[in-house]
Each structure stands twice: as structure tokens, then as C-alpha cells.
Write an enzyme that holds these catalytic residues in place. Structure first.
Site, short mmCIF file in Angstrom:
data_model
loop_
_atom_site.label_atom_id
_atom_site.label_comp_id
_atom_site.label_asym_id
_atom_site.label_seq_id
_atom_site.Cartn_x
_atom_site.Cartn_y
_atom_site.Cartn_z
N ASP A 83 0.82 -1.22 0.00
CA ASP A 83 0.00 0.00 0.00
C ASP A 83 0.85 1.26 0.00
O ASP A 83 2.02 1.27 0.39
CB ASP A 83 -0.97 0.00 1.18
CG ASP A 83 -0.27 -0.20 2.53
OD1 ASP A 83 0.71 -0.97 2.58
OD2 ASP A 83 -0.71 0.39 3.53
N GLU A 141 -0.59 -2.04 5.25
CA GLU A 141 0.32 -1.91 6.39
C GLU A 141 0.15 -0.56 7.08
O GLU A 141 0.37 -0.45 8.28
CB GLU A 141 1.77 -2.07 5.92
CG GLU A 141 2.79 -2.16 7.06
CD GLU A 141 3.18 -0.83 7.66
OE1 GLU A 141 3.36 -0.75 8.89
OE2 GLU A 141 3.30 0.17 6.90
N GLU A 142 -0.26 0.45 6.34
CA GLU A 142 -0.30 1.81 6.87
C GLU A 142 -1.58 2.16 7.62
O GLU A 142 -1.72 3.28 8.08
CB GLU A 142 -0.13 2.82 5.71
CG GLU A 142 1.19 2.70 4.96
CD GLU A 142 2.38 3.25 5.73
OE1 GLU A 142 2.18 3.74 6.88
OE2 GLU A 142 3.50 3.19 5.21
N ARG A 182 18.98 -5.85 13.79
CA ARG A 182 18.98 -5.73 15.26
C ARG A 182 18.21 -6.90 15.84
O ARG A 182 17.05 -7.14 15.46
CB ARG A 182 18.34 -4.42 15.73
CG ARG A 182 18.39 -4.28 17.25
CD ARG A 182 17.73 -3.01 17.74
NE ARG A 182 17.82 -2.91 19.20
CZ ARG A 182 18.86 -2.39 19.85
NH1 ARG A 182 19.88 -1.89 19.15
NH2 ARG A 182 18.90 -2.36 21.16
N HIS A 370 7.79 8.74 4.29
CA HIS A 370 6.59 9.53 4.60
C HIS A 370 6.78 11.01 4.26
O HIS A 370 6.11 11.87 4.82
CB HIS A 370 6.17 9.37 6.07
CG HIS A 370 5.63 8.01 6.39
ND1 HIS A 370 4.49 7.81 7.16
CD2 HIS A 370 6.05 6.77 6.06
CE1 HIS A 370 4.26 6.51 7.28
NE2 HIS A 370 5.20 5.86 6.61
#
Length: 401
Positions: A83, A141-142, A182, A370
Site C-alpha cells: 500500500d 500496512e499503513e 537488530r 513519509h
């Protein structure tokens, strides 16, 4: 197994132009969360052209399997989100968004095209591995509740059940050709806060006749910070921010109510729940003490993202083999949120970062995700598919049957 690295690198280089073309098509035709109808049709077509059977999921998602020798032995799942965001693009490029007000400003076009590139490589290496690769192209996802949660509810982690799940995300602060990893807690949970403070409006020159919700809201904004500074364990990252405050008064008008929106993020589910209760009591109690009322709605978002330590160690070592130690960096914790976290809560998972800044050190392509100027060095579209293919083969070989 390591003898396959040069072959994978060659296949990734040969497919780079096609992968870039896929990405440019996706970038030029972005669609918002849960509206990815054309995107999923395009992705499905690409998968079917590779000879893969596809299965729709979560309305605008799609899943496909690549089966090697002895496909039932083990499974590794790979995820890409599809998306875009409600942002007007400012880049002047040939592949600029053709959908006004919609842009792939978070790199999901990169994730999707990269995974298609990985699929192209792995379909050519079927005789080189045992097991099954599950490709998961995810919508939404957003936007809450997050496409990952819907896919899991519809059984994406079953039949076959993956031993591990891998995902990647663009990283404009890291040069293309490098990745970041990580182990353990990496990204934050995210909750949306919606508050309405109600008082009694009136003339600004006669405050004694009113109950000023602006003053109450101001006290709440300040006092709420002590939840992070005095209630949270100092060793546990937490963020409480208010980004929207609406008080429809005037220079001499005290309004009847104030509306606020904010976010709370942390890296521990137990503390997350506890903080919700602290915030609710503080808002309601403070408002009552000042003669007002407060309604707080907490919309629970994504959980925190945990990279399984043993899997992440294997990913790091495999990445060093493929890219060289100088191109694999250790990441700090990141208080942004990602719905890949649902996969990390339900399975052994690793979510790593793909460098997308200019590899020549020129400082290009460093606009944050973004933003309306986000773009990438296309070298990442050679690194991403090849590396994920190698990680997949290593993981299939090392997972117990």
C-alpha cells in the site's frame, strides 16, 4: 551452500533492470491501504508468469508458494507490503505518481518489486534447495488494523506453517548495498489516542462563569508526560505525543470543548497495558478536579516488533557472507511502528533494513520515508532481491526438518 552466492549475485544483476521496471510501474500507480486492487492484480500476473499458483487473501493480498525438492520438509515465509500513502509526490521523475494525492513514500513499491525479484531468482534455483518458500504480498500496512493481522487471521501462517518469517524495509539513512539488523526488541507498539475535554464555554472576559476546557486540556497535555518520565521504567523506551489540538473558540470566546489526538508507543506489552490505565485515570481525574469531563478513546494499534535473536544472528551471518562485514550494520531501536510486528508475535521472525541512499556518498535519496521527496538509489533493487534469496536458502538449509 555458500558456492551459490556468486550465482545468486549474477541472477540478481541480470534481473535488476526488470526489478527496477517493476518498481517504477508500482511507484507510478500507487493505491491506498486496502484499496490495492490494481496492484494485487499486477503482482498476481507477475507471479503467474513465473509459473506460480496464487491464492488471494485479505481481499487485496496474494500468497504464492515456490516448492523445491521435498517441499514438505520445511517452509520459510517472505513478506512484502503493497500500500501507499496519502501524500502528493514532489519528485520530478519519469515514474512519478499518476494518482493525485497518493504516493509510495514509504518504499512499499521497493518491498514488493524486490520480493518479486527474489521470486524470480528462487524459481530458477528450485533444484538447489529442499522445502517451500511462501511469498506473502500484504495489503494495508499503513492503516489499522493492519493487513498482517488480517492475513494471520485468514491462516497465512498455516498450511504450510513457516519455521521463520523474513521481511525488509527501506532505510534512507543507509547507503544502497548495505543492510541493518537488530536482534530482540526493535520497533514500538503504537496506540492512537482520541480525547474530548468538555467544560462550559462563554465570554473570555468572564472566566469565573465558565469551565475552561482549554485550560483543562493544557494541564492534561503537560501532566500526561509524567506517565513516561515518572511511571515508566527509565530503561524502557516510551513515547507519548499529542499532535492535534482543536479548540473552536476565539480571542474572547472560551469554547465548550477541546478535541485532541495523540499517540503512545513502547516496547513492552505489559507496560503498554498499564500505561493505558494510568493515562485514563489521569485524564478523567484531572478533568473532574477542574470541574470538567474527559472522554478518552484508546485505539489499540500494532504490537511491538521483536526480532527472534537466534534467527537474527543467522540472518546477520548470512548477510555478511553475501555482502561483506562492512556492509552489515547494527541498528538502534526505532520508535516507529510496523504491522510486521504481528508476524513477529506469532512466529520466529526477522525484520531488517535495506539501505536506499546513494551508494556513491553524494547525499542523494536521503529524504525520510513519509515525505513527498522520498526516492531510492536503484542499486538497492539488486541488493534486496539477491540478499533475500540467499537468506532464504540459508534458512531452509539450517532449519531442522
Amino acid at each position: 551452500m555458500q558456492h551459490l552466492i556468486p550465482r545468486i549475485q549474477t541472477l540478481a544483476a541480470e534481473a535488476a533492470a526488470e526489478t527496477i521496471a517493476l518498481r517504477e510501474h508500482l511507484h507510478a500507480n500507487p493505491e491506498l491501504s486496502f484499496q490495492e486492487f490494481n496492484t494485487v492484480a499486477y503482482v498476481t500476473k507477475q507471479l503467474q508468469e513465473l509459473g506460480l499458483q496464487t491464492q488471494p487473501i485479505a481481499n487485496t493480498g496474494v500468497v504464492a508458494l515456490i516448492e523445491g525438492r521435498n517441499p514438505s520438509v520445511r517452509t520459510v515465509a517472505l513478506r512484502a507490503d503493497m500500500d501507499a500513502l496519502p501524500i502528493t509526490e514532489q519528485n520530478e521523475v519519469a515514474y512519478k505518481s499518476t494518482n493525485p494525492g497518493v504516493m509510495h513514500a514509504c518504499g512499499h513499491d521497493v518491498h514488493t518489486s524486490s520480493l518479486l525479484g527474489t521470486a524470480r531468482i528462487l524459481t530458477q534455483l528450485r533444484d538447489e534447495f529442499e522445502g517451500t518458500v511462501k511469498l506473502m504480498f500484504q495489503p494495508g500496512e499503513e492503516l489499522l488494523p493492519g493487513g498482517a493481522s488480517l492475513m494471520i487471521k485468514e491462516g497465512v501462517l498455516e498450511n504450510p506453517k513457516p519455521a521463520s518469517v523474513l521481511g525488509q524495509h527501506v532505510f534512507p539513512r543507509l547507503p544502497a548495498g548495505k543492510i541493518g539488523v537488530r536482534a530482540g526488541r526493535y520497533m514500538a507498539s503504537t496506540d492512537e489516542l482520541y480525547l474530548t475535554v468538555r467544560g462550559k464555554g462563554g465570554h473570555g472576559a468572564m472566566p469565573e462563569q465558565n469551565i475552561d476546557p482549554v485550560l483543562v486540556a493544557a494541564h492534561i497535555i503537560v501532566a500526561a508526560q509524567q506517565i513516561v518520565s515518572r511511571r515508566a521504567n527509565p530503561k524502557l523506551p516510551s513515547v507519548l505525543s499529542f499532535g492535534k489540538v482543536i479548540a473552536q473558540g476565539a480571542t474572547n470566546v472560551i469554547p465548550n470543548e477541546v478535541y485532541m489526538e495523540g499517540t503512545f508507543r513502547t516496547l513492552n506489552e505489559e507496560w503498554r497495558n498499564e500505561a493505558h490505565e494510568h493515562l485514563r485515570r489521569l485524564c478523567e481525574g484531572l478533568a473532574e478536579s477542574m470541574g470538567a469531563t474527559c472522554e478518552l478513546e484508546i485505539r489499540r494499534g500494532y504490537p511491538y516488533l521483536e526480532n527472534e535473536p537466534e534467527l537474527t544472528s543467522r540472518v546477520e551471518q548470512a548477510a555478511i557472507q553475501y555482502l561483506g562485514a562492512e556492509n552489515v550494520v547494527e541498528l538502534d531501536q526505532w520508535m516507529a511502528a510496523e504491522d510486521f510486528a504481528y508476524f513477529s508475535q506469532a512466529a520466529s521472525a526477522c525484520f531488517y533494513r535495506l539501505g536506499t541512499a546513494a551508494a556513491d556518498g553524494s547525499g542523494r535519496y536521503t529524504s525520510s520515508v513519509h515525505t513527498p521527496t522520498f526516492d531510492i538509489d536503484t542499486k538497492a533493487l539488486e541488493t534486496g532481491p539477491g540478499l533475500m534469496a540467499w537468506l532464504t536458502l540459508r534458512e531452509l538449509a539450517e532449519q531442522p526438518a
